[in-house]
Design a protein around this motif. Structure first.
Motif, short mmCIF file in Angstrom:
data_model
loop_
_atom_site.label_atom_id
_atom_site.label_comp_id
_atom_site.label_asym_id
_atom_site.label_seq_id
_atom_site.Cartn_x
_atom_site.Cartn_y
_atom_site.Cartn_z
N ALA A 34 -10.83 -20.16 -62.07
CA ALA A 34 -10.44 -20.47 -60.69
C ALA A 34 -9.15 -19.73 -60.32
O ALA A 34 -9.01 -19.22 -59.21
N ALA A 35 -8.23 -19.65 -61.28
CA ALA A 35 -6.98 -18.93 -61.02
C ALA A 35 -7.26 -17.47 -60.71
O ALA A 35 -6.77 -16.93 -59.70
N LEU A 36 -8.06 -16.83 -61.54
CA LEU A 36 -8.39 -15.41 -61.30
C LEU A 36 -9.08 -15.24 -59.95
O LEU A 36 -8.75 -14.33 -59.18
N ALA A 37 -10.03 -16.12 -59.65
CA ALA A 37 -10.75 -16.01 -58.38
C ALA A 37 -9.81 -16.20 -57.20
O ALA A 37 -10.06 -15.70 -56.10
N GLY A 38 -8.72 -16.93 -57.42
CA GLY A 38 -7.74 -17.16 -56.36
C GLY A 38 -6.65 -16.11 -56.30
O GLY A 38 -5.76 -16.20 -55.45
N GLY A 39 -6.69 -15.12 -57.20
CA GLY A 39 -5.68 -14.07 -57.16
C GLY A 39 -4.48 -14.30 -58.06
O GLY A 39 -3.47 -13.62 -57.95
N TYR A 40 -4.60 -15.27 -58.97
CA TYR A 40 -3.50 -15.58 -59.89
C TYR A 40 -3.76 -14.97 -61.26
O TYR A 40 -4.87 -15.07 -61.80
N SER A 41 -2.71 -14.39 -61.85
CA SER A 41 -2.82 -13.85 -63.21
C SER A 41 -2.24 -14.79 -64.24
O SER A 41 -2.41 -14.59 -65.44
N CYS A 42 -1.52 -15.81 -63.78
CA CYS A 42 -0.82 -16.69 -64.73
C CYS A 42 -0.65 -18.09 -64.13
O CYS A 42 -0.35 -18.22 -62.94
N VAL A 43 -0.85 -19.10 -64.96
CA VAL A 43 -0.66 -20.49 -64.53
C VAL A 43 0.16 -21.24 -65.58
O VAL A 43 0.08 -20.96 -66.77
N LEU A 44 0.95 -22.19 -65.10
CA LEU A 44 1.72 -23.06 -66.01
C LEU A 44 1.11 -24.45 -65.91
O LEU A 44 1.08 -25.07 -64.84
N ASP A 45 0.62 -24.94 -67.06
CA ASP A 45 -0.21 -26.15 -67.10
C ASP A 45 0.64 -27.41 -67.37
O ASP A 45 1.46 -27.45 -68.27
N MET A 46 0.37 -28.43 -66.57
CA MET A 46 1.14 -29.68 -66.63
C MET A 46 0.70 -30.57 -67.80
O MET A 46 -0.42 -30.45 -68.29
N PRO A 47 1.57 -31.48 -68.24
CA PRO A 47 1.33 -32.23 -69.49
C PRO A 47 0.63 -33.57 -69.33
O PRO A 47 0.51 -34.31 -70.32
N ASN A 48 0.15 -33.95 -68.13
CA ASN A 48 -0.40 -35.30 -67.98
C ASN A 48 -1.86 -35.37 -68.40
O ASN A 48 -2.71 -35.88 -67.68
N ASN A 49 -2.12 -34.86 -69.61
CA ASN A 49 -3.46 -34.97 -70.21
C ASN A 49 -3.65 -36.36 -70.81
O ASN A 49 -2.72 -37.16 -70.84
N GLN A 50 -4.86 -36.60 -71.32
CA GLN A 50 -5.15 -37.80 -72.10
C GLN A 50 -5.50 -37.36 -73.52
O GLN A 50 -6.58 -36.79 -73.68
N PRO A 51 -4.69 -37.56 -74.54
CA PRO A 51 -3.34 -38.10 -74.48
C PRO A 51 -2.36 -37.07 -73.90
O PRO A 51 -2.63 -35.88 -73.92
N PRO A 52 -1.21 -37.54 -73.40
CA PRO A 52 -0.25 -36.64 -72.77
C PRO A 52 0.38 -35.67 -73.77
O PRO A 52 0.44 -35.95 -74.97
N ILE A 53 0.86 -34.55 -73.26
CA ILE A 53 1.48 -33.53 -74.10
C ILE A 53 2.95 -33.93 -74.29
O ILE A 53 3.87 -33.36 -73.68
N ALA A 54 3.14 -34.97 -75.12
CA ALA A 54 4.46 -35.56 -75.30
C ALA A 54 4.78 -35.72 -76.78
O ALA A 54 5.76 -36.36 -77.14
N ASP A 55 3.91 -35.18 -77.65
CA ASP A 55 4.25 -35.08 -79.07
C ASP A 55 3.71 -33.74 -79.57
O ASP A 55 2.89 -33.10 -78.90
#
Ligand code: NCD
Ligand code: ZN
Ligand code: ZN
Ligand code: ZN
Length: 353
Positions: A34-55
């Motif tokens: 989706a990023a490439l299709a939108g014209g983006y070459s780079c994305v920074l991904d947020m940590p609110n996953n399950q489980p969160p990216i907190a360890d």
């Protein structure tokens, strides 16, 4: 026939690719497509996953998931009441720390003052602390940054008073940056009423006066961020719909349409979606550009998108531009309406010190 122009490819500092833990909504492969299709070459991904990216184990799991990416990527670390001591190790592997100071989607809320102080003390100066801070939490975030000498990046500014406060902080020389989303620039609470749950996100859409204040204060806004937050249509139409909307594939067409209408200059737009995020977050990708066609008449259609959720709050909106090609590090990665690189083509961003 429209006019083809070449511009720097986008860098989106705020996306939620849901991988691991929410891969029915999006994966590293579909989200970076989706990023490439939108014209983006780079994305920074947020940590609110399950489980969160907190360890560090969760971060390792995200690193493994990201091996499927088709565009470049980096990670935000999730600060919690319990993990301030991990800051040095997290800072070595992440672009910055995200702190959720008010409620939104996911389990990462940190709203008690001692925990916030610990996090702001522990995080290295010169590396960003991005905050989800609605209402007066915005003021607390600015003050915490100033008290502990840290760089605060205010996510998705949406209200007139907020942008005024950030202007004031910048005038005082505070180390504060901020971002704005296309949905807060193009939609209002009236659209939210019409869209129902498809128009619900955090922070919520503002009044027409809030929206106008964002346009009137673009000089205070550092970066454009999509806050690409996919949820399935089924989830959005459920009794308890999660907040968030996808945005990677609609941001540049909408913003280029605003350029055509004279609402901002092309130079200012490029500064917002490429120059400033590249400089602030230390991302350099030579030979990464996008070929767009302007002067076209098109309508945004969710069912043509690469994102796994395949809907958009901008359904049916007329746009005057589309993304024809996205080149990443010298390779044509998106063109002819499809992804042209294999999973794993995406590289992790390294901070160019
Ligand atoms: C985001 C999500 O779904 O992860 N939702 C949203 O409404 N913006 C979380 C966030 O960025 O606050
Ligand atoms: Zn948020
Ligand atoms: Zn977000
Ligand atoms: Zn660049």
């Amino acid at each position: 026939m429209g006019k083809r122009i070449q511009l720097p490819a986008g860098i989106d500092p705020h996306v939620h690719l849901r991988d691991p833990g929410g891969t029915h909504k999006e994966t590293f492969l579909t989200g970076t497509a989706a990023a490439l299709a939108g014209g983006y070459s780079c994305v920074l991904d947020m940590p609110n996953n399950q489980p969160p990216i907190a360890d560090l184990e969760a971060l390792s799991a995200k690193e493994r998931a990201a091996a499927a990416a088709v565009c470049d990527y980096g990670f935000w670390w999730g600060g919690t009441a319990a993990n301030a001591d991990l800051a040095p190790q997290a800072a070595a592997r992440c672009v910055g720390m995200k702190v959720y100071m008010t409620h939104t989607y996911g389990p990462l809320l940190v709203d008690d003052a001692p925990a916030l102080v610990r996090l702001f003390q522990a995080w290295p100066a010169g590396r960003p602390i991005a905050v989800h801070a609605e209402g007066s939490a915005t003021l607390a975030a600015i003050l915490l940054g100033q008290l502990y000498g840290k760089w605060v990046h205010i996510c998705h500014v949406s209200e007139a008073w907020q942008i005024a406060a950030i202007r004031r902080a910048k005038e005082q020389g505070f180390r504060v940056t901020c971002e704005v989303t296309p949905h807060h620039l193009f939609l209002t609470e009236d659209d939210a009423r019409a869209l129902g749950s498809l128009g619900q996100m955090r922070p919520p859409l503002g009044t027409a006066a809030d929206r106008q204040a964002l346009w009137d204060n673009l000089d205070v806004i550092d970066v454009l961020a999509t806050d690409h937050a996919p949820h399935t249509l089924e989830e959005k139409r459920s009794a308890n719909p999660p907040p968030g909307v996808p945005g990677l594939e609609t941001a540049l067409p909408l913003m280029l349409t605003a350029v055509a209408e004279g609402r901002l200059t092309l130079e200012r737009l490029v500064a917002l979606y490429h120059d400033a995020p590249a400089r602030l977050f230390g991302i350099s990708a030579p030979d990464s550009f996008v070929v767009v066609e302007t002067g076209v008449r098109a309508a945004i259609r969710g069912d043509t998108l690469q994102t796994k959720c395949r809907w958009t709050p901008f359904e049916g909106m007329a746009v005057g531009a589309r993304v024809l090609e996205t080149w990443v590090r010298g390779t044509r990665a998106w063109g002819d309406g499809r992804i042209l690189v294999a999973p794993g083509f995406g590289q992790r961003v390294r901070r160019g010190e």
